[in-house]
Design a protein around this motif. Structure first.
Motif, PDB file in Angstrom:
ATOM      1  N   VAL A  73      50.281  14.753  28.961  1.00  0.00           N
ATOM      2  CA  VAL A  73      50.223  13.299  28.840  1.00  0.00           C
ATOM      3  C   VAL A  73      49.391  12.728  29.987  1.00  0.00           C
ATOM      4  CG1 VAL A  73      52.348  12.934  30.162  1.00  0.00           C
ATOM      5  CG2 VAL A  73      51.591  11.196  28.522  1.00  0.00           C
ATOM      6  N   LYS A  74      48.635  11.697  29.677  1.00  0.00           N
ATOM      7  CA  LYS A  74      47.848  10.989  30.681  1.00  0.00           C
ATOM      8  C   LYS A  74      48.255   9.529  30.654  1.00  0.00           C
ATOM      9  CE  LYS A  74      43.097   9.973  32.117  1.00  0.00           C
ATOM     10  NZ  LYS A  74      41.665  10.138  31.803  1.00  0.00           N
ATOM     11  N   VAL A  75      48.651   9.006  31.809  1.00  0.00           N
ATOM     12  CA  VAL A  75      49.150   7.629  31.895  1.00  0.00           C
ATOM     13  C   VAL A  75      48.292   6.830  32.856  1.00  0.00           C
ATOM     14  CG1 VAL A  75      51.108   6.164  32.479  1.00  0.00           C
ATOM     15  CG2 VAL A  75      51.501   8.382  31.384  1.00  0.00           C
ATOM     16  N   ALA A  92      48.186   8.484  26.738  1.00  0.00           N
ATOM     17  CA  ALA A  92      47.625   9.326  25.685  1.00  0.00           C
ATOM     18  C   ALA A  92      48.322  10.674  25.772  1.00  0.00           C
ATOM     19  CB  ALA A  92      46.120   9.494  25.878  1.00  0.00           C
ATOM     20  N   ILE A  93      48.737  11.190  24.634  1.00  0.00           N
ATOM     21  CA  ILE A  93      49.466  12.447  24.605  1.00  0.00           C
ATOM     22  C   ILE A  93      48.826  13.410  23.621  1.00  0.00           C
ATOM     23  CG2 ILE A  93      51.120  11.531  22.905  1.00  0.00           C
ATOM     24  CD1 ILE A  93      53.225  13.391  24.140  1.00  0.00           C
ATOM     25  N   ASN A  94      48.677  14.650  24.062  1.00  0.00           N
ATOM     26  CA  ASN A  94      48.202  15.732  23.199  1.00  0.00           C
ATOM     27  C   ASN A  94      49.282  16.809  23.172  1.00  0.00           C
ATOM     28  OD1 ASN A  94      45.189  15.123  22.642  1.00  0.00           O
ATOM     29  ND2 ASN A  94      45.413  14.817  24.849  1.00  0.00           N
ATOM     30  N   GLY A  95      49.558  17.330  21.994  1.00  0.00           N
ATOM     31  CA  GLY A  95      50.603  18.344  21.922  1.00  0.00           C
ATOM     32  C   GLY A  95      50.585  19.114  20.622  1.00  0.00           C
ATOM     33  N   LYS A  96      51.492  20.077  20.550  1.00  0.00           N
ATOM     34  CA  LYS A  96      51.659  20.862  19.337  1.00  0.00           C
ATOM     35  C   LYS A  96      53.096  21.360  19.285  1.00  0.00           C
ATOM     36  CE  LYS A  96      49.954  24.945  19.039  1.00  0.00           C
ATOM     37  NZ  LYS A  96      49.018  26.096  18.982  1.00  0.00           N
ATOM     38  N   GLU A 133      47.963  11.239  20.169  1.00  0.00           N
ATOM     39  CA  GLU A 133      48.406   9.864  19.929  1.00  0.00           C
ATOM     40  C   GLU A 133      48.221   9.055  21.208  1.00  0.00           C
ATOM     41  OE1 GLU A 133      49.474   8.546  17.119  1.00  0.00           O
ATOM     42  OE2 GLU A 133      49.641  10.381  15.920  1.00  0.00           O
ATOM     43  N   GLU A 134      48.009   7.745  21.045  1.00  0.00           N
ATOM     44  CA  GLU A 134      47.908   6.834  22.181  1.00  0.00           C
ATOM     45  C   GLU A 134      48.856   5.662  21.974  1.00  0.00           C
ATOM     46  OE1 GLU A 134      44.020   5.758  23.428  1.00  0.00           O
ATOM     47  OE2 GLU A 134      43.163   7.744  23.040  1.00  0.00           O
ATOM     48  N   TYR A 135      49.313   5.090  23.111  1.00  0.00           N
ATOM     49  CA  TYR A 135      50.280   3.990  23.025  1.00  0.00           C
ATOM     50  C   TYR A 135      50.077   3.051  24.213  1.00  0.00           C
ATOM     51  CZ  TYR A 135      54.782   1.558  22.871  1.00  0.00           C
ATOM     52  OH  TYR A 135      55.764   0.603  22.796  1.00  0.00           O
ATOM     53  N   GLY A 143      53.796   9.076  38.244  1.00  0.00           N
ATOM     54  CA  GLY A 143      52.405   9.439  38.425  1.00  0.00           C
ATOM     55  C   GLY A 143      52.051  10.893  38.182  1.00  0.00           C
ATOM     56  N   GLU A 144      53.044  11.749  37.894  1.00  0.00           N
ATOM     57  CA  GLU A 144      52.735  13.156  37.678  1.00  0.00           C
ATOM     58  C   GLU A 144      53.543  13.730  36.523  1.00  0.00           C
ATOM     59  OE1 GLU A 144      52.606  15.754  41.050  1.00  0.00           O
ATOM     60  OE2 GLU A 144      52.217  14.107  42.437  1.00  0.00           O
ATOM     61  N   GLU A 145      52.966  14.775  35.922  1.00  0.00           N
ATOM     62  CA  GLU A 145      53.691  15.455  34.853  1.00  0.00           C
ATOM     63  C   GLU A 145      54.844  16.268  35.431  1.00  0.00           C
ATOM     64  OE1 GLU A 145      51.679  17.274  31.527  1.00  0.00           O
ATOM     65  OE2 GLU A 145      49.764  16.419  32.187  1.00  0.00           O
ATOM     66  N   ILE A 146      55.912  16.395  34.645  1.00  0.00           N
ATOM     67  CA  ILE A 146      57.103  17.143  35.046  1.00  0.00           C
ATOM     68  C   ILE A 146      57.150  18.442  34.248  1.00  0.00           C
ATOM     69  CG2 ILE A 146      59.622  17.133  35.163  1.00  0.00           C
ATOM     70  CD1 ILE A 146      58.311  15.110  37.034  1.00  0.00           C
ATOM     71  N   SER A 147      57.393  19.552  34.928  1.00  0.00           N
ATOM     72  CA  SER A 147      57.455  20.833  34.231  1.00  0.00           C
ATOM     73  C   SER A 147      58.668  20.896  33.306  1.00  0.00           C
ATOM     74  CB  SER A 147      57.509  21.983  35.236  1.00  0.00           C
ATOM     75  OG  SER A 147      58.762  22.005  35.894  1.00  0.00           O
ATOM     76  N   ARG A 148      58.531  21.702  32.292  1.00  0.00           N
ATOM     77  CA  ARG A 148      59.635  21.918  31.354  1.00  0.00           C
ATOM     78  C   ARG A 148      60.871  22.456  32.089  1.00  0.00           C
ATOM     79  NH1 ARG A 148      59.329  23.140  25.873  1.00  0.00           N
ATOM     80  NH2 ARG A 148      57.084  23.394  26.110  1.00  0.00           N
ATOM     81  N   LEU A 149      60.659  23.396  32.993  1.00  0.00           N
ATOM     82  CA  LEU A 149      61.783  23.990  33.720  1.00  0.00           C
ATOM     83  C   LEU A 149      62.504  22.944  34.556  1.00  0.00           C
ATOM     84  CD1 LEU A 149      63.411  26.468  34.525  1.00  0.00           C
ATOM     85  CD2 LEU A 149      61.712  26.939  36.304  1.00  0.00           C
ATOM     86  N   ALA A 150      61.752  22.108  35.262  1.00  0.00           N
ATOM     87  CA  ALA A 150      62.376  21.079  36.101  1.00  0.00           C
ATOM     88  C   ALA A 150      63.209  20.119  35.262  1.00  0.00           C
ATOM     89  CB  ALA A 150      61.305  20.323  36.887  1.00  0.00           C
TER      90      ALA A 150
END
Length: 324
Positions: A113-115, A121-125, A164-166, A186-193
């Motif tokens: 995700v980019k904020v 804006a989010i890209n995923g699968k 998608e964008e929002y 301001g930063e992405e959070i890891s799945r584990l965290a």
């Protein structure tokens, strides 16, 4: 004559005439009508298609013939209806599996995700049991954006992945995907965290809660089967893991590094936990590794307990350990 009352025999006759009764019931009815003239006439009348006390005229006979033919037609209609119902059910299942989809758990989506201020804006699968994402929905509350998704089985209707964008009504401070935090401050959070933070708790004496944290850290998959022992009667409070599987010498450095990393994180997210110990064997030789709060704080460069108070700080700790 059978001792069964005529009323019961007559109640059974419609089913008997239609061939729906069992051989045992058939025998009972036939034995009864052999000795009961009234029931025999009733049975004959039913087989003929009219009441025993009524002699049908030509019009009635034509109507009886029509009803007999119509009965066969109704059977065919019933079979056709059942077949149509089966087709409809299959169509509903197909639409749900391949077009509409079902809600996806947080761990079944991988994304970035980019904020920027109030825009994301989010890209995923989709990963795991589902294959394609069929729908992406956004809700927001006090700067927290929760993105919910639905997934479908792999098919020709959706692409492999989504973008998608929002634009939110206010500045975005946190982003969740299916209630799992993926971005904060301001930063992405890891799945584990995110998974570990959901299990943080106050007391190491709460073994069910401990188990949730150990599962989030994937302790069993990292080390194999183990047993636990807790020191909760007096401080410092501790948690000991007894590993059942022998560690190969060539894996010693990596496994012991994982032990230290997991110890730091456990001490950080369990409020009153002071130390973690692993007892294990390396090529059959006994070994022990213990990490306490002071060691964890020295490694982190700040109070290790801060990791339990902020997801962002916990993510920094996990990133520092390299455990992800």
């Amino acid at each position: 004559m059978s001792k069964i009352p005529c009323e019961i025999i007559m109640d059974l006759m419609p089913s008997y005439v239609d061939g729906l009764t069992s051989p045992v019931t058939d025998k009972v009815i036939e034995e009864h009508v052999e000795g009961c003239e009234k029931c025999r006439k009733t049975l004959e009348a039913m087989r003929a298609g009219y009441d025993a006390n009524y002699v049908p005229d030509e019009n009635d006979k034509k109507e009886i013939d029509f009803l007999k033919k119509n009965k066969k037609k109704n059977v065919r209609v019933l079979i056709s209806s059942l077949a149509a119902a089966a087709v409809i059910i299959a169509a509903v299942i197909f639409v749900r599996l391949y077009i509409i989809g079902e809600p996806i758990y947080g761990d079944w989506i991988t994304c970035t995700v980019k904020v920027e201020d109030n825009h994301l804006a989010i890209n995923g699968k989709a990963v795991g049991p589902v294959h394609d994402v069929s729908k992406v929905l956004f809700t927001e509350e006090d700067g927290v954006i929760n993105i919910t998704t639905k997934g479908v089985a792999a098919g020709p209707f959706y692409a492999d992945g989504f973008h998608e964008e929002y634009t939110a009504q206010s500045k975005i401070r946190q982003v969740k995907v299916n209630d799992r935090i993926i971005w904060e401050d301001g930063e992405e959070i890891s799945r584990l965290a995110a998974n570990v933070y959901e299990t943080k708790h106050e007391y190491v004496g709460d073994m069910p809660e401990n188990g949730e944290t150990a599962r989030a850290l994937d302790v069993q998959n990292r080390f194999g089967e183990y047993t636990n022992e807790l020191e909760t009667e007096k401080e410092p409070y501790g948690w000991t893991f007894y590993l059942s599987e022998d560690i190969l010498g060539e894996d010693k450095v990596l496994k012991e590094s994982d032990m230290e990393s997991i110890s730091y994180i456990l001490i950080g997210v369990i409020d009153n936990l002071d130390s973690v110990t692993f007892e294990y064997t390396v090529d059959g030789k006994a070994a022990v590794k213990t990490v306490d709060s002071a060691m964890a704080t020295e490694f982190f460069g700040r109070n290790i307990k801060d990791a339990g108070n902020s997801l962002r700080i916990l993510d920094d700790l996990i990133d520092l350990t390299g455990l992800e």
